[in-house]
Scaffold this motif. Structure first.
Motif, short mmCIF file in Angstrom:
data_model
loop_
_atom_site.label_atom_id
_atom_site.label_comp_id
_atom_site.label_asym_id
_atom_site.label_seq_id
_atom_site.Cartn_x
_atom_site.Cartn_y
_atom_site.Cartn_z
N ILE A 13 -5.77 7.55 0.26
CA ILE A 13 -6.81 6.88 1.03
C ILE A 13 -7.78 6.14 0.12
CG2 ILE A 13 -8.72 7.24 2.64
CD1 ILE A 13 -6.97 9.51 3.86
N LYS A 14 -8.11 6.75 -1.04
CA LYS A 14 -9.03 6.07 -1.96
C LYS A 14 -8.42 4.80 -2.55
CE LYS A 14 -7.85 8.84 -6.02
NZ LYS A 14 -8.30 9.85 -6.96
N PHE A 15 -7.10 4.66 -2.45
CA PHE A 15 -6.44 3.45 -2.92
C PHE A 15 -6.23 2.43 -1.81
CE2 PHE A 15 -5.15 6.67 -6.03
CZ PHE A 15 -5.57 6.03 -7.20
N GLY A 16 -6.67 2.75 -0.60
CA GLY A 16 -6.64 1.79 0.50
C GLY A 16 -5.33 1.65 1.24
N PHE A 17 -4.51 2.70 1.23
CA PHE A 17 -3.27 2.62 2.01
C PHE A 17 -2.93 3.96 2.62
CE2 PHE A 17 -1.60 4.13 -2.03
CZ PHE A 17 -0.53 4.94 -1.69
N HIS A 18 -2.16 3.92 3.70
CA HIS A 18 -1.65 5.12 4.35
C HIS A 18 -0.25 5.40 3.83
CE1 HIS A 18 -4.99 5.28 7.07
NE2 HIS A 18 -4.74 4.08 7.53
N GLN A 71 -2.41 -11.94 13.53
CA GLN A 71 -3.51 -11.91 12.57
C GLN A 71 -3.30 -10.80 11.56
OE1 GLN A 71 -6.88 -11.56 15.11
NE2 GLN A 71 -6.12 -9.74 16.13
N LEU A 72 -4.14 -10.77 10.55
CA LEU A 72 -3.98 -9.81 9.47
C LEU A 72 -3.97 -8.37 9.97
CD1 LEU A 72 -3.58 -9.74 6.42
CD2 LEU A 72 -6.05 -9.69 6.15
N SER A 73 -4.70 -8.11 11.03
CA SER A 73 -4.74 -6.75 11.57
C SER A 73 -3.41 -6.30 12.16
CB SER A 73 -5.85 -6.62 12.62
OG SER A 73 -5.61 -7.50 13.69
N ASP A 74 -2.45 -7.22 12.33
CA ASP A 74 -1.12 -6.87 12.84
C ASP A 74 -0.16 -6.43 11.74
OD1 ASP A 74 -1.71 -7.48 15.56
OD2 ASP A 74 -1.47 -9.62 15.12
N VAL A 75 -0.56 -6.55 10.47
CA VAL A 75 0.31 -6.17 9.35
C VAL A 75 0.47 -4.66 9.32
CG1 VAL A 75 0.54 -6.13 6.83
CG2 VAL A 75 -0.18 -8.22 8.00
N VAL A 76 1.73 -4.21 9.31
CA VAL A 76 2.02 -2.77 9.28
C VAL A 76 2.72 -2.34 7.99
CG1 VAL A 76 2.08 -2.54 11.79
CG2 VAL A 76 4.21 -3.03 10.54
N ARG A 77 3.11 -3.29 7.17
CA ARG A 77 3.72 -2.98 5.87
C ARG A 77 3.38 -4.11 4.91
NH1 ARG A 77 6.72 0.66 3.55
NH2 ARG A 77 8.14 0.13 1.87
N LEU A 78 3.00 -3.73 3.68
CA LEU A 78 2.63 -4.70 2.65
C LEU A 78 3.24 -4.26 1.33
CD1 LEU A 78 0.98 -7.05 1.44
CD2 LEU A 78 -0.97 -5.48 1.34
N ASN A 79 4.21 -5.04 0.86
CA ASN A 79 4.82 -4.77 -0.45
C ASN A 79 4.23 -5.74 -1.46
OD1 ASN A 79 6.49 -2.74 0.55
ND2 ASN A 79 8.07 -4.20 1.11
N MET A 80 3.94 -5.23 -2.65
CA MET A 80 3.31 -6.01 -3.71
C MET A 80 4.21 -6.03 -4.93
SD MET A 80 -0.17 -3.95 -2.98
CE MET A 80 0.87 -2.62 -2.41
N PRO A 106 -2.27 -0.75 5.35
CA PRO A 106 -0.84 -0.63 5.59
C PRO A 106 -0.09 0.05 4.45
CG PRO A 106 -1.38 -2.89 5.00
CD PRO A 106 -2.67 -2.14 5.13
N PRO A 107 0.92 0.85 4.79
CA PRO A 107 1.78 1.41 3.76
C PRO A 107 2.58 0.29 3.10
CG PRO A 107 2.63 1.98 5.95
CD PRO A 107 1.34 1.26 6.14
N GLY A 108 3.02 0.55 1.91
CA GLY A 108 3.82 -0.44 1.19
C GLY A 108 4.24 0.08 -0.16
N THR A 109 4.81 -0.80 -0.93
CA THR A 109 5.29 -0.46 -2.26
C THR A 109 4.77 -1.47 -3.25
OG1 THR A 109 7.31 0.49 -1.34
CG2 THR A 109 7.41 -0.19 -3.63
N MET A 110 4.40 -0.99 -4.45
CA MET A 110 4.01 -1.89 -5.54
C MET A 110 5.04 -1.76 -6.65
SD MET A 110 0.73 -1.96 -8.06
CE MET A 110 -0.44 -2.36 -6.78
N VAL A 127 5.04 -9.04 3.75
CA VAL A 127 4.49 -8.28 4.87
C VAL A 127 5.45 -8.21 6.04
CG1 VAL A 127 2.12 -8.91 4.24
CG2 VAL A 127 3.28 -10.20 6.01
N THR A 128 5.26 -7.16 6.83
CA THR A 128 5.86 -7.04 8.15
C THR A 128 4.69 -6.85 9.12
OG1 THR A 128 7.84 -6.00 7.24
CG2 THR A 128 7.45 -5.71 9.60
N ALA A 129 4.73 -7.57 10.23
CA ALA A 129 3.66 -7.48 11.21
C ALA A 129 4.25 -7.21 12.59
CB ALA A 129 2.84 -8.78 11.24
N LEU A 130 3.51 -6.46 13.39
CA LEU A 130 3.91 -6.14 14.76
C LEU A 130 2.76 -6.49 15.70
CD1 LEU A 130 5.42 -2.59 14.22
CD2 LEU A 130 6.67 -4.73 14.37
N ALA A 131 3.11 -6.98 16.87
CA ALA A 131 2.07 -7.28 17.88
C ALA A 131 2.62 -6.94 19.25
CB ALA A 131 1.66 -8.75 17.82
#
Length: 131
Positions: A13-18, A71-80, A106-110, A127-131
């Motif tokens: 959580i301190k790193f900003g992801f679930h 919109q950005l709030s629809d992002v559910v996965r973010l890979n870096m 959002p969860p993701g992988t770096m 990113v993957t987004a859902l709406a």
């Protein structure tokens, strides 16, 4: 759409992801190609400048989301992907502030990679987004 954070541990959580998110009640899914610091003409912008490239990657992600009616709030996965994880982490707040403003973690992988298709690129966001 309902999002429920799944965090069996809390260190992330301190790193900003679930660790994960359970997403229910969506009807549309956008799977986005990796976005880099390419301008509208496909030219590399901000060669080697991590902070500026993260910003343009996020701009490009948001442009695609808006084009898809999302919109950005629809992002559910973010890979870096980056050529330098340490440098990326020094500038991750460029992205983090925007994610926080959108109310998402959002969860993701770096991953650190040796390079990208265009010389001068140092970061790519997927990113993957859902709406």
């Amino acid at each position: 759409m309902k999002r429920t954070a799944v965090n069996p541990w809390e260190w992330n959580i301190k790193f900003g992801f679930h660790q994960a998110e359970l997403v229910e009640g969506h009807s549309r899914m956008l799977v986005c190609a990796g976005q880099t610091s390419l301008d509208e003409n496909g030219e590399v912008a901000h060669a080697g400048d991590m902070a500026a490239q993260i910003g343009l990657c996020m701009d490009n992600v948001e442009t695609i989301l808006h084009e898809a009616g999302m919109q950005l709030s629809d992002v559910v996965r973010l890979n870096m992907y980056t050529t330098d994880v340490e440098l990326f982490l020094q500038h991750v707040s460029v992205m983090g502030q925007r994610l926080e403003a959108a109310g998402i973690a959002p969860p993701g992988t770096m991953l650190q990679v040796s390079g990208f298709a265009f010389p001068g690129l140092v970061v790519e966001l997927e990113v993957t987004a859902l709406a």
